[in-house]
Design a protein around this motif. Structure first.
Motif, PDB file in Angstrom:
ATOM      1  N   PHE A 113      45.121  12.695  47.232  1.00 51.84           N
ATOM      2  CA  PHE A 113      43.758  13.181  47.047  1.00 51.84           C
ATOM      3  C   PHE A 113      43.761  14.126  45.855  1.00 51.84           C
ATOM      4  CE2 PHE A 113      45.979  16.146  49.692  1.00 51.84           C
ATOM      5  CZ  PHE A 113      45.546  17.398  49.285  1.00 51.84           C
ATOM      6  N   PHE A 114      42.591  14.338  45.250  1.00 49.39           N
ATOM      7  CA  PHE A 114      42.446  15.292  44.153  1.00 49.39           C
ATOM      8  C   PHE A 114      41.922  16.595  44.752  1.00 49.39           C
ATOM      9  CE2 PHE A 114      40.263  17.234  40.487  1.00 49.39           C
ATOM     10  CZ  PHE A 114      41.296  17.202  39.566  1.00 49.39           C
ATOM     11  N   PRO A 115      42.734  17.651  44.735  1.00 52.37           N
ATOM     12  CA  PRO A 115      42.395  18.855  45.509  1.00 52.37           C
ATOM     13  C   PRO A 115      41.505  19.883  44.820  1.00 52.37           C
ATOM     14  CG  PRO A 115      44.547  19.096  44.545  1.00 52.37           C
ATOM     15  CD  PRO A 115      44.069  17.710  44.164  1.00 52.37           C
ATOM     16  N   PHE A 116      41.187  19.692  43.551  1.00 51.28           N
ATOM     17  CA  PHE A 116      40.495  20.739  42.807  1.00 51.28           C
ATOM     18  C   PHE A 116      39.004  20.453  42.718  1.00 51.28           C
ATOM     19  CE2 PHE A 116      44.843  20.379  41.214  1.00 51.28           C
ATOM     20  CZ  PHE A 116      45.325  21.613  41.637  1.00 51.28           C
ATOM     21  N   ILE A 117      38.191  21.472  43.040  1.00 50.56           N
ATOM     22  CA  ILE A 117      36.739  21.347  43.068  1.00 50.56           C
ATOM     23  C   ILE A 117      36.154  22.384  42.107  1.00 50.56           C
ATOM     24  CG2 ILE A 117      34.676  21.522  44.526  1.00 50.56           C
ATOM     25  CD1 ILE A 117      36.584  20.891  46.914  1.00 50.56           C
ATOM     26  N   PRO A 118      35.219  21.955  41.237  1.00 48.71           N
ATOM     27  CA  PRO A 118      34.619  22.917  40.309  1.00 48.71           C
ATOM     28  C   PRO A 118      34.060  24.145  41.042  1.00 48.71           C
ATOM     29  CG  PRO A 118      33.973  20.697  39.704  1.00 48.71           C
ATOM     30  CD  PRO A 118      34.707  20.602  41.031  1.00 48.71           C
ATOM     31  N   HIS A 119      34.324  25.309  40.445  1.00 46.35           N
ATOM     32  CA  HIS A 119      33.816  26.599  40.902  1.00 46.35           C
ATOM     33  C   HIS A 119      34.382  27.019  42.264  1.00 46.35           C
ATOM     34  CE1 HIS A 119      31.067  30.019  40.997  1.00 46.35           C
ATOM     35  NE2 HIS A 119      30.763  29.723  39.756  1.00 46.35           N
ATOM     36  N   GLN A 120      35.502  26.428  42.676  1.00 48.65           N
ATOM     37  CA  GLN A 120      36.107  26.760  43.971  1.00 48.65           C
ATOM     38  C   GLN A 120      37.527  27.297  43.775  1.00 48.65           C
ATOM     39  OE1 GLN A 120      34.566  26.582  47.091  1.00 48.65           O
ATOM     40  NE2 GLN A 120      32.814  26.299  45.726  1.00 48.65           N
ATOM     41  N   PRO A 121      37.958  28.204  44.661  1.00 51.68           N
ATOM     42  CA  PRO A 121      39.320  28.736  44.583  1.00 51.68           C
ATOM     43  C   PRO A 121      40.341  27.715  45.087  1.00 51.68           C
ATOM     44  CG  PRO A 121      38.193  29.658  46.478  1.00 51.68           C
ATOM     45  CD  PRO A 121      37.177  28.823  45.734  1.00 51.68           C
ATOM     46  N   PHE A 122      41.584  27.901  44.654  1.00 48.11           N
ATOM     47  CA  PHE A 122      42.687  27.069  45.131  1.00 48.11           C
ATOM     48  C   PHE A 122      43.950  27.916  45.187  1.00 48.11           C
ATOM     49  CE2 PHE A 122      42.942  26.773  40.554  1.00 48.11           C
ATOM     50  CZ  PHE A 122      44.304  26.874  40.303  1.00 48.11           C
ATOM     51  N   ARG A 123      44.911  27.427  45.954  1.00 42.69           N
ATOM     52  CA  ARG A 123      46.241  28.041  46.046  1.00 42.69           C
ATOM     53  C   ARG A 123      47.256  26.932  45.862  1.00 42.69           C
ATOM     54  NH1 ARG A 123      48.799  32.380  49.272  1.00 42.69           N
ATOM     55  NH2 ARG A 123      50.953  31.736  49.649  1.00 42.69           N
ATOM     56  N   MET A 124      48.017  26.999  44.783  1.00 40.95           N
ATOM     57  CA  MET A 124      49.055  26.009  44.499  1.00 40.95           C
ATOM     58  C   MET A 124      50.420  26.653  44.662  1.00 40.95           C
ATOM     59  SD  MET A 124      49.958  23.957  40.977  1.00 40.95           S
ATOM     60  CE  MET A 124      48.538  22.890  41.026  1.00 40.95           C
ATOM     61  N   GLU A 125      51.282  25.983  45.399  1.00 38.78           N
ATOM     62  CA  GLU A 125      52.664  26.426  45.551  1.00 38.78           C
ATOM     63  C   GLU A 125      53.569  25.382  44.924  1.00 38.78           C
ATOM     64  OE1 GLU A 125      53.421  26.974  49.699  1.00 38.78           O
ATOM     65  OE2 GLU A 125      51.799  28.418  49.928  1.00 38.78           O
ATOM     66  N   ILE A 126      54.481  25.843  44.081  1.00 44.88           N
ATOM     67  CA  ILE A 126      55.488  24.973  43.491  1.00 44.88           C
ATOM     68  C   ILE A 126      56.820  25.420  44.070  1.00 44.88           C
ATOM     69  CG2 ILE A 126      56.571  24.146  41.374  1.00 44.88           C
ATOM     70  CD1 ILE A 126      53.968  24.948  39.897  1.00 44.88           C
ATOM     71  N   HIS A 127      57.348  24.617  44.986  1.00 48.73           N
ATOM     72  CA  HIS A 127      58.622  24.913  45.634  1.00 48.73           C
ATOM     73  C   HIS A 127      59.731  24.210  44.880  1.00 48.73           C
ATOM     74  CE1 HIS A 127      56.913  26.474  49.501  1.00 48.73           C
ATOM     75  NE2 HIS A 127      55.865  25.804  49.049  1.00 48.73           N
TER      76      HIS A 127
END
Length: 170
Positions: A113-127
Motif C-alpha cells: 500500500f502507499f502510506p503517505f497522505i497529503p497534509h497528514q503526519p507519518f512515522r517511518m522507521e528504518i530498521h
C-alpha cells in the motif's frame, strides 16, 4: 541514540539532484522550538557510528498539502548510496534503490500500500537488520531492502529532500 551533524558535500543519490545544506547542524533528537528550523528540508546529517544490525532511524514528519515527491537517502558520506527511498505521489509509488561502486542497481517498487497522505503526519522507521533494511510506516511493515552496501558502519549520512516537513528524528 544516534546523532546527526552536517555533511559538507551532499547529493541526493539521484542523478541530477543536489541538496543545499548550508548552515544546517542538527542533533538527531526531537527539536525544541528554536531547534525546529535546524530540521529544515532539504536536510543532511551524519549518523554517528554508522549503521549496524539492531540500529533504528525514526523519521516523523508531515506530508505537504500538495506534494510532488520526497526522497530519504542513507549514504556512505558522499559516495555510495546504501538506500534511497523516493515517494512519488502522482503514481503512488515508493521506489527504492542503491548506488554502489559508481552504478545504480535494480530499482524496487513493490509495496502492499502507499502510506503517505497529503497534509497528514507519518512515522517511518528504518530498521537495520543483518541482511536488510526493514521499513515500517505508521506501525505497518512496508518492505525489506536487502543490503547492497556490505560495510554497514560506512553508512554515516542521512539526507531528506522534497515535499515534507520533518518534525522529529531519532
Amino acid at each position: 541514540m544516534a546523532e546527526l551533524g552536517v555533511g559538507e558535500d551532499v547529493r541526493s543519490g539521484t542523478p541530477g539532484k543536489r541538496l543545499d545544506t548550508s548552515g544546517q547542524i542538527s542533533p538527531f533528537v526531537s527539536p525544541s522550538k528554536d531547534e525546529q528550523k535546524q530540521l529544515a528540508v532539504p536536510f543532511c546529517g551524519s549518523i554517528k557510528g554508522g549503521m549496524r544490525p539492531g540500529k533504528k532511524i525514526t523519521i516523523m514528519g508531515i506530508v505537504d498539502p500538495e506534494p510532488d515527491s520526497f526522497d530519504i537517502s542513507l549514504t556512505c558520506g558522499c559516495d555510495d548510496v546504501a538506500l534511497e527511498l523516493s515517494a512519488r505521489f502522482e503514481d503512488k509509488q515508493l521506489m527504492r534503490n542503491a548506488h554502489v561502486s559508481g552504478s545504480w542497481g535494480e530499482e524496487e517498487t513493490a509495496i502492499p500500500f502507499f502510506p503517505f497522505i497529503p497534509h497528514q503526519p507519518f512515522r517511518m522507521e528504518i530498521h537495520c537488520e543483518h541482511q536488510s533494511f526493514r521499513v515500517i510506516v505508521d506501525g505497518q511493515p512496508l518492505f525489506d531492502f536487502y543490503h547492497r552496501v556490505h560495510s554497514l558502519m560506512a553508512i554515516d549520512t542521512i539526507q531528506i529532500n522534497g515535499s515534507l516537513t520533518i518534525t522529529k528524528l531519532n
